[in-house]
Design a protein around this motif. Structure first.
Motif, PDB file in Angstrom:
ATOM      1  N   GLY A   1      40.569  52.331  41.419  1.00  0.00           N
ATOM      2  CA  GLY A   1      40.300  51.169  40.586  1.00  0.00           C
ATOM      3  C   GLY A   1      41.543  50.422  40.165  1.00  0.00           C
ATOM      4  N   VAL A   2      42.695  50.818  40.710  1.00  0.00           N
ATOM      5  CA  VAL A   2      43.936  50.130  40.376  1.00  0.00           C
ATOM      6  C   VAL A   2      43.930  48.732  40.987  1.00  0.00           C
ATOM      7  N   VAL A   3      43.420  48.660  42.215  1.00  0.00           N
ATOM      8  CA  VAL A   3      43.385  47.380  42.922  1.00  0.00           C
ATOM      9  C   VAL A   3      41.928  46.980  43.090  1.00  0.00           C
ATOM     10  N   SER A   4      41.619  45.778  42.654  1.00  0.00           N
ATOM     11  CA  SER A   4      40.237  45.356  42.804  1.00  0.00           C
ATOM     12  C   SER A   4      39.971  44.732  44.177  1.00  0.00           C
ATOM     13  N   HIS A   5      40.960  44.035  44.710  1.00  0.00           N
ATOM     14  CA  HIS A   5      40.758  43.422  46.027  1.00  0.00           C
ATOM     15  C   HIS A   5      42.027  43.499  46.842  1.00  0.00           C
ATOM     16  N   PHE A   6      41.842  43.624  48.137  1.00  0.00           N
ATOM     17  CA  PHE A   6      42.982  43.641  49.041  1.00  0.00           C
ATOM     18  C   PHE A   6      42.775  42.578  50.105  1.00  0.00           C
ATOM     19  N   LEU A   7      43.690  41.637  50.178  1.00  0.00           N
ATOM     20  CA  LEU A   7      43.588  40.553  51.160  1.00  0.00           C
ATOM     21  C   LEU A   7      44.851  40.524  52.017  1.00  0.00           C
ATOM     22  N   LEU A   8      44.645  40.138  53.266  1.00  0.00           N
ATOM     23  CA  LEU A   8      45.776  40.127  54.206  1.00  0.00           C
ATOM     24  C   LEU A   8      46.356  38.727  54.383  1.00  0.00           C
ATOM     25  N   LYS A   9      47.638  38.674  54.537  1.00  0.00           N
ATOM     26  CA  LYS A   9      48.300  37.431  54.943  1.00  0.00           C
ATOM     27  C   LYS A   9      48.249  37.367  56.461  1.00  0.00           C
ATOM     28  N   PRO A  10      48.116  36.290  57.154  1.00  0.00           N
ATOM     29  CA  PRO A  10      47.820  34.990  56.559  1.00  0.00           C
ATOM     30  C   PRO A  10      46.381  34.957  56.025  1.00  0.00           C
ATOM     31  N   TRP A  11      46.247  34.318  54.880  1.00  0.00           N
ATOM     32  CA  TRP A  11      44.948  34.324  54.216  1.00  0.00           C
ATOM     33  C   TRP A  11      44.184  33.039  54.515  1.00  0.00           C
ATOM     34  N   ASP A  12      42.892  33.118  54.228  1.00  0.00           N
ATOM     35  CA  ASP A  12      42.052  31.927  54.346  1.00  0.00           C
ATOM     36  C   ASP A  12      41.854  31.414  52.926  1.00  0.00           C
ATOM     37  N   ASN A  13      42.172  30.138  52.707  1.00  0.00           N
ATOM     38  CA  ASN A  13      42.119  29.583  51.355  1.00  0.00           C
ATOM     39  C   ASN A  13      40.751  29.783  50.697  1.00  0.00           C
ATOM     40  N   ARG A  14      39.710  29.545  51.507  1.00  0.00           N
ATOM     41  CA  ARG A  14      38.371  29.607  50.914  1.00  0.00           C
ATOM     42  C   ARG A  14      38.004  31.030  50.519  1.00  0.00           C
ATOM     43  N   VAL A  15      38.380  31.977  51.409  1.00  0.00           N
ATOM     44  CA  VAL A  15      38.088  33.389  51.114  1.00  0.00           C
ATOM     45  C   VAL A  15      38.824  33.812  49.848  1.00  0.00           C
ATOM     46  N   LEU A  16      40.067  33.386  49.752  1.00  0.00           N
ATOM     47  CA  LEU A  16      40.869  33.767  48.589  1.00  0.00           C
ATOM     48  C   LEU A  16      40.253  33.193  47.308  1.00  0.00           C
ATOM     49  N   LEU A  17      39.895  31.921  47.388  1.00  0.00           N
ATOM     50  CA  LEU A  17      39.318  31.282  46.199  1.00  0.00           C
ATOM     51  C   LEU A  17      38.001  31.928  45.815  1.00  0.00           C
ATOM     52  N   GLU A  18      37.179  32.184  46.826  1.00  0.00           N
ATOM     53  CA  GLU A  18      35.867  32.757  46.576  1.00  0.00           C
ATOM     54  C   GLU A  18      35.989  34.164  45.991  1.00  0.00           C
ATOM     55  N   THR A  19      36.947  34.930  46.548  1.00  0.00           N
ATOM     56  CA  THR A  19      37.175  36.290  46.053  1.00  0.00           C
ATOM     57  C   THR A  19      37.524  36.255  44.573  1.00  0.00           C
ATOM     58  N   LEU A  20      38.444  35.370  44.234  1.00  0.00           N
ATOM     59  CA  LEU A  20      38.874  35.291  42.847  1.00  0.00           C
ATOM     60  C   LEU A  20      37.762  34.791  41.947  1.00  0.00           C
ATOM     61  N   ARG A  21      37.067  33.793  42.469  1.00  0.00           N
ATOM     62  CA  ARG A  21      35.974  33.225  41.659  1.00  0.00           C
ATOM     63  C   ARG A  21      34.959  34.304  41.330  1.00  0.00           C
ATOM     64  N   GLN A  22      34.579  35.034  42.395  1.00  0.00           N
ATOM     65  CA  GLN A  22      33.575  36.093  42.207  1.00  0.00           C
ATOM     66  C   GLN A  22      34.086  37.181  41.288  1.00  0.00           C
ATOM     67  N   ALA A  23      35.348  37.547  41.516  1.00  0.00           N
ATOM     68  CA  ALA A  23      35.914  38.642  40.713  1.00  0.00           C
ATOM     69  C   ALA A  23      35.934  38.269  39.239  1.00  0.00           C
ATOM     70  N   ILE A  24      36.357  37.029  38.999  1.00  0.00           N
ATOM     71  CA  ILE A  24      36.423  36.585  37.604  1.00  0.00           C
ATOM     72  C   ILE A  24      35.014  36.526  37.017  1.00  0.00           C
ATOM     73  N   HIS A  25      34.077  36.053  37.842  1.00  0.00           N
ATOM     74  CA  HIS A  25      32.680  35.969  37.421  1.00  0.00           C
ATOM     75  C   HIS A  25      32.158  37.348  37.034  1.00  0.00           C
ATOM     76  N   GLU A  26      32.420  38.312  37.940  1.00  0.00           N
ATOM     77  CA  GLU A  26      31.925  39.669  37.677  1.00  0.00           C
ATOM     78  C   GLU A  26      32.543  40.239  36.414  1.00  0.00           C
ATOM     79  N   ARG A  27      33.857  39.983  36.292  1.00  0.00           N
ATOM     80  CA  ARG A  27      34.536  40.516  35.130  1.00  0.00           C
ATOM     81  C   ARG A  27      33.929  39.956  33.834  1.00  0.00           C
ATOM     82  N   GLU A  28      33.632  38.634  33.894  1.00  0.00           N
ATOM     83  CA  GLU A  28      33.064  38.012  32.693  1.00  0.00           C
ATOM     84  C   GLU A  28      31.669  38.526  32.409  1.00  0.00           C
ATOM     85  N   HIS A  29      30.956  38.746  33.533  1.00  0.00           N
ATOM     86  CA  HIS A  29      29.621  39.293  33.414  1.00  0.00           C
ATOM     87  C   HIS A  29      29.651  40.630  32.711  1.00  0.00           C
ATOM     88  N   SER A  30      30.564  41.505  33.231  1.00  0.00           N
ATOM     89  CA  SER A  30      30.622  42.850  32.649  1.00  0.00           C
ATOM     90  C   SER A  30      31.140  42.785  31.217  1.00  0.00           C
TER      91      SER A  30
END
Lengths: 168, 563
Positions: A97-126
């Motif tokens: 649980g130290v790392v919530s997400h692992f993304l590789l470079k080169p990254w896809d902008n949309r995937v990165l944004l979506e990951t963060l959006r969802q993560a923040i959403h989930e965090r707020e939800h919880s």
């Protein structure tokens, strides 16, 4: 509506500036740090909802840095964005649980944004549910869609008449 | 006085010779006349007179002799002086003395004769001995006189030349040789072991090694030469046999050498292959690091391009709006309506944040170009590094080569260690750069792997006493002394199976030696290890290096000042 702040930790300045552009254009604020130590000193002055860190950094590895973040700022979303990583360590870190997400470079902008959006959403939800559990109440049916509408909500308060008040 | 005596004696003798025949004739003729009887008597008287005189004279002479003899012995003399002068006595003693003396002389004479006889026999014996020695010599010995005529030969000379001794004696020496020169007969110097050729009686040629020694007597006179000749036929035969053996040996050696060369070439090919494999293995190991290094710029370029596309779309739509707005304004006759249109348009513009997007797209282009340069550089270094096979030797600045290697391995190292570069001023060095780069890489990667958590790798370059030094030092745990001896041996590794080939240092040492240098290691457990590459500056290329430059170069500081 609060703009979420994202802390970007990478020793490559061009990575920092491109991520800054990306997040700023998509409604986030950014904090930039070259290494873990800088990041911690920034966090003393400002708050961030999420941290995106490189795995390999001078001084200490991303996992080690994020372990520190987890300890001091447990509510922050911890993402690793790296071109290379010791997979065994990363997997262990994710499982712990130290790392919530692992993304590789080169990254896809949309995937990165979506990951963060969802993560923040989930965090707020919880956070919302945690709040409710703390206050002994039960979540209303309208809460989840509400949060989707207002992704930036940090605190929910139940009004005396039962309405949900979004502190903003 | 003496003359007178002689004349008297002469006359007496003459008278005698005249009177005796006359007397004889008278006796024969006695009866012929009476007168003759008188004459006969007269003649006889005269004869008696003369005879008496002669006898007396003789007695006188003998007496004189005895007297002389008596004087010879002192005893006799004394006797003569003191004793009675009886003549008989004198004579007796004189004769006694005389005989004694004669006996003595005879004895002395006999001793001398014996001595002579003994000496003569000894001399003969010595001569015989010398002759025996000469004859027992295997070498032919010829003694020549000053006129180069043969004076003496030994048995071997006769046998070798096929002549009898009498045929040789007195013969000129040049007849016996195929070619011999007067200059060979120096009167003061020895000629030793000169290859010449005997001509035998049967006109056969015999190769001989000749020494000619001048014979000089102690007074400095020249007496001729001693020529000693050694029959070389057997030796030459042996030599030629030896040469043949040598030749066959050489041939087999040549064949063997060719075999070895072939094996060597095969091995070398294999070596090159191993070298290449090892290089590729280390590159493979570095690949993830290099990938990361490429992924960083690729990551932001990719992200940037998407945003740039956004920006462009925005700018294009802005231009469309601008166009529409312009034509709307142009077609609007009413002044108020026109101003309203302009205000509306300005509002759209500020909402679109065109300024910001234009500014950012410029930034994006600039940063992306930086990223592409980075990728280009990495690929260039990689290409330079992975260069295979033999190429042309190049004169290079090894500091730059180390930097180029650092560009490749630096990504691997920088998270593990602080890299301290202490580069001295180096002359150009002629070598195969990619080979030395591989050595640098091996040593740098090893250094970083030696460091457990985080440490410092110090790279120093300097010149000292005609050599160029590159040291790579880590502050890891060091190498145990037991391993230190084996560290350059092939397949020696302390890494986990599959993690290292055990060839890195072995090949590195080979590559350094190929460049004429040496690779050595020093290690103190607990303090770290230092690998030293020493390259000879005699190989420094193009004469760029100046001797006085070496003097002014700063000596490497043991602490290693960080740069």
């Amino acid at each position: 509506m609060t703009r979420h702040c994202i802390l970007i930790v990478d020793d490559e300045p061009n990575i920092r500036s491109s991520l800054t552009r990306l997040f700023q254009r998509n409604g986030y604020n950014t904090l930039l740090a070259e290494n873990g130590a800088d990041a911690f000193s920034l966090l003393k002055k400002a708050r961030a909802s999420a941290v995106i860190s490189d795995y390999i950094m001078p001084g200490q590895s991303g996992v080690r840095f994020l372990r520190g973040i987890q300890k001091h700022y447990p509510e922050m979303i911890r993402v690793i964005l790296s071109g290379r990583a010791d997979m065994a360590r990363v997997m262990a870190a994710i499982n712990e649980g130290v790392v919530s997400h692992f993304l590789l470079k080169p990254w896809d902008n949309r995937v990165l944004l979506e990951t963060l959006r969802q993560a923040i959403h989930e965090r707020e939800h919880s956070a919302y549910f945690a709040h409710l559990l703390q206050s002994g109440g039960t979540p209303g049916a309208s809460d989840a869609p509400l949060e989707l509408t207002y992704p930036g909500i940090s605190r929910l308060r139940e009004a005396d008449n039962g309405a949900i008040i979004i502190d903003d | 006085m003496q003359t007178k005596k002689i004349i008297t004696k002469f006359l007496l003798a003459l008278a005698l010779t005249f009177l005796i025949p006359q007397l004889v004739i008278l006796y024969i003729w006695e009866d012929l006349s009476t007168r003759t009887s008188f004459l006969l008597l007269l003649s006889t008287l005269a004869l008696i007179g003369i005879g008496s005189y002669i006898i007396w004279d003789i007695v006188k002479s003998i007496r004189g002799i005895f007297k002389d003899l008596g004087e010879m012995s002192p005893g006799a003399q004394q006797e003569t002086v003191s004793g009675s002068k009886d003549e008989l006595q004198v004579m007796e003693s004189s004769i006694e003395v005389l005989s004694k003396k004669i006996v003595e002389d005879m004895e002395a004479l006999q001793y001398s004769a014996e001595l002579v006889e003994k000496t003569k026999s000894e001399l003969n014996e010595a001569l015989l001995h010398a002759e025996n020695i000469m004859d027992s010599m295997g070498d032919a010995l010829i003694v020549v006189g000053p006129a180069l005529k043969v004076k003496r030969v030994n048995q071997s000379a006769k046998k070798l030349l096929g002549y009898r001794e009498e045929d040789l004696l007195g013969r000129s020496i040049d007849v016996l040789f195929k070619e011999i020169f007067l200059s060979d007969f120096s009167t003061d110097a020895l000629i030793a072991d000169k290859r010449m050729c005997f001509i035998t009686r049967e006109k056969q040629e015999i190769p001989v090694d000749v020494s000619i020694r001048p014979l000089n007597d102690p007074k400095g006179g020249h007496r001729g030469h001693v020529v000693v000749a050694r029959d070389m036929r057997m030796t030459l035969k042996l030599v030629s046999r030896l040469k043949a053996a040598n030749r066959s040996l050489e041939e087999s050696l040549k064949k063997r050498t060719a075999d070895i060369e072939k094996i060597y070439t095969d091995l070398k090919a294999k070596d090159t292959q191993i070298l290449q494999q090892e290089k590729m293995a280390s590159l493979g190991m570095l690949a993830t690091g290099i990938a990361h290094e490429i992924n960083n710029p690729v990551g932001y370029i990719n992200s940037n391009l998407e945003m740039l596309q956004d920006d462009l779309e925005r700018i294009i739509s802005y231009m469309h709006l601008l166009e529409q707005g312009l034509s709307a304004i142009a077609g609007e006759p009413n002044q108020d309506r026109r101003e309203q249109e302009v205000a509306q348009f300005k509002e759209i513009c500020s909402k679109m944040e065109i300024d910001r997007h234009a500014r950012e797209s410029a930034e994006i282009v600039q940063e992306s170009r930086q990223g592409l340069d980075r990728i280009k550089q990495i690929i260039h270094d990689l290409k330079r590094f992975s260069h295979t096979g033999e190429s042309q030797e190049e004169s290079v600045d090894l500091n730059q080569e180390i930097q180029s290697t650092l560009n490749i391995v630096g990504h691997e190292l920088k998270y593990k260690a602080k890299i301290v570069k202490d580069f001295g001023c180096l002359p150009l060095f002629t070598c195969y750069p990619h080979q030395l780069n591989q050595v640098f890489m091996n040593l740098l990667v090893n250094a970083s792997q030696a460091i457990e958590e985080r440490g410092t790798i110090t790279i120093r370059t300097f010149t000292q006493e005609g050599s160029l030094f590159i040291t790579i030092q880590d502050d890891g745990p060091g190498i145990p002394p037991a391993n230190l001896k084996q560290i350059f041996e092939p397949f020696f590794t302390t890494k986990a199976p599959g993690k290292g080939s055990g060839l890195g240092l072995y090949l590195s040492r080979g590559l350094v030696e190929k460049s004429g240098g040496r690779l050595s290691v020093e290690s103190t457990p607990g303090e770290g290890s230092t690998f030293t590459i020493e390259l000879p500056l005699a190989k420094a290329g193009n004469g760029v290096f100046e001797a006085d430059l070496m003097m002014t170069l700063p000596a490497p500081s043991p602490s290693g000042a960080a740069k």
